[in-house]
Motif scaffolding. Structure first.
Motif, PDB file in Angstrom:
ATOM      1  N   UNK A  96       0.745  -1.208   0.161  1.00 35.85           N
ATOM      2  CA  UNK A  96      -0.176   0.488  -0.039  1.00 35.85           C
ATOM      3  C   UNK A  96       1.175   1.389  -0.205  1.00 35.85           C
ATOM      4  N   UNK A  97       0.154   2.454  -0.972  1.00 34.59           N
ATOM      5  CA  UNK A  97       1.912   3.475  -0.963  1.00 34.59           C
ATOM      6  C   UNK A  97       0.227   4.172  -1.297  1.00 34.59           C
ATOM      7  N   UNK A  98       0.747   5.499  -0.660  1.00 39.44           N
ATOM      8  CA  UNK A  98      -0.695   6.885   0.010  1.00 39.44           C
ATOM      9  C   UNK A  98       0.482   8.322  -0.136  1.00 39.44           C
ATOM     10  N   UNK A  99      -0.560   8.961  -0.316  1.00 38.31           N
ATOM     11  CA  UNK A  99      -0.992  10.525  -0.323  1.00 38.31           C
ATOM     12  C   UNK A  99      -1.520  11.312   0.488  1.00 38.31           C
ATOM     13  N   UNK A 100      -1.508  12.017   0.841  1.00 39.05           N
ATOM     14  CA  UNK A 100      -2.894  13.016   1.216  1.00 39.05           C
ATOM     15  C   UNK A 100      -2.306  14.862   1.120  1.00 39.05           C
ATOM     16  N   UNK A 101      -3.782  15.235   0.999  1.00 39.87           N
ATOM     17  CA  UNK A 101      -3.599  16.408   0.303  1.00 39.87           C
ATOM     18  C   UNK A 101      -4.761  17.214   1.621  1.00 39.87           C
ATOM     19  N   UNK A 102      -4.203  18.857   2.109  1.00 37.18           N
ATOM     20  CA  UNK A 102      -5.713  19.256   2.965  1.00 37.18           C
ATOM     21  C   UNK A 102      -6.813  18.231   3.058  1.00 37.18           C
TER      22      UNK A 102
END
Length: 377
Positions: A96-102
């Protein structure tokens, strides 16, 4: 059972509309364009064809689920509620990879870990496994992406990025991505019956992409994709899409494509890459200075990504070359000239205002694509 999927074709900034046009050209009409992505619906064959044919997209992701989440509990429960067993078998490997914005859930490692746990719980329950999952089988890369508290969970169907066509044996110092090279060609109104030159061909990417476009050869024809090892995508669909691509290719289309470069080594590299792409002698390669360009042909196209002169010592030299090239190309008013560069004073140095220009990113470098339309002859 006919599988219907929501897909996301990711795109470099500035290329979204080109990717959207490619998706529509494949026959998919319900298309949404957002920053960095094109969203559309299709079936299993459409998933295969998207990977095979999209020239300017970075990769194709399959949407497993979307929901709002502002707590880790919500993220866990809603991830677990999705039908992961429809996609991932009991021996599937699923990093699992991820990214988060605002988003309230801003810790990417925590989001990744919770999604992983939720998928493990769901698969153990549905596959009837009491102990841990082996993860010795095919690869299913999951991404958890949060934007303003909206969670999108996807599977990467492509594997290696779509720019990896499988023909690049060698490259220069600052290679142009194949996807951007294809976009540069598609942003012109070149047709395969017209001469096409790249005066700074480097490892040959722009002329090779032009030849693939000119003969309507699917860019993913010579490579493998992640979905090929997935049980829920029937292998006969990939065979069917490859057969269809073979039928659609126009190998008899004559082409007048020339790549030139100052470096002997890069001309050798270009030639080897073209042979690997199955284009053999279709493209002519020539070692020469760009400013030595001369031709009797009318109405041709020059599409180039010259050096930008970003290193201080190179700048003067590069700008002098832009200036001399501008003087040479004045002698060919019927030719269409397209130049990608990060030099913001390019028009002044080149000696002519562009008919149009478009902002594009070459990797992380902000560039402009200067477009000079030739006169009718």
């Amino acid at each position: 059972m006919k599988n219907n999927f929501k897909l996301i074709a990711t795109a470099a900034m500035g290329l979204e509309s080109i990717v959207a046009n490619e998706v529509k050209a494949l026959g998919y009409t319900n298309v949404e364009v957002e920053n960095g992505k094109v969203i559309y619906e299709t079936d299993s064959l459409g998933l295969v064809r998207s990977n095979l044919w999209l020239r300017t997209a970075d990769r194709v992701k399959l949407v497993v689920g979307e929901f709002q989440a502002t707590s880790y509990d919500q993220l866990f429960e809603q991830t677990k509620a999705l039908e992961w067993e429809k996609y991932i078998p009991e021996d599937g490997e699923f990093p699992v990879s991820g990214k988060s914005h605002k988003s309230k859930l801003f810790s990417v490692p925590d989001c990744q870990s919770i999604v992983k746990k939720a998928v493990v719980e769901r698969l153990k329950q549905k596959h009837g496994i009491a102990s841990w999952l082996q993860e010795t089988g095919s690869l299913y890369k999951i991404e958890v992406a949060l934007l303003k508290d909206k969670v999108t969970l996807t599977l990467d169907t492509s594997g290696a990025g779509l720019h990896k066509r499988g023909y690049r044996i060698d490259q220069g110092d600052a290679p142009l991505k194949e996807t951007l090279a294809a976009a540069l060609v598609q942003l012109t109104n070149w047709t395969p019956d017209k001469p096409f030159y790249d005066l700074f061909c480097g490892s040959g990417t722009i002329p090779i992409e032009a030849a693939l476009i000119g003969q309507n050869i699917a860019p993913g024809f010579n490579r493998e994709f992640a979905f090929e090892s997935w049980d829920f995508i029937a292998s006969k669909l990939h065979d069917q899409a490859l057969e269809e691509a073979e039928d659609l290719a126009n190998y008899d289309q004559p082409l007048d494509i020339v790549g030139t470069d100052l470096s002997h080594k890069m001309i050798e590299v270009s030639s080897a890459n073209a042979i690997e792409a199955g284009l053999g002698d279709l493209i002519k390669w020539k070692q020469m200075q760009a400013t030595d360009f001369h031709t009797k042909a009318e109405g041709g196209y020059i599409v180039s990504n010259p050096p930008y002169g970003e290193r201080l010592g190179d700048k003067k030299e590069v700008e002098e070359m832009y200036h001399q090239l501008g003087k040479v190309l004045q002698n060919y008013p019927s030719w269409n000239v397209y130049i990608l560069t990060a030099n913001e004073k390019f028009e002044n140095i080149f000696g002519k205002k562009a008919t149009k220009k478009r902002k594009l990113f070459n990797g992380f470098i902000k560039t402009d694509y200067y477009q000079y339309f030739g006169s009718k002859y």
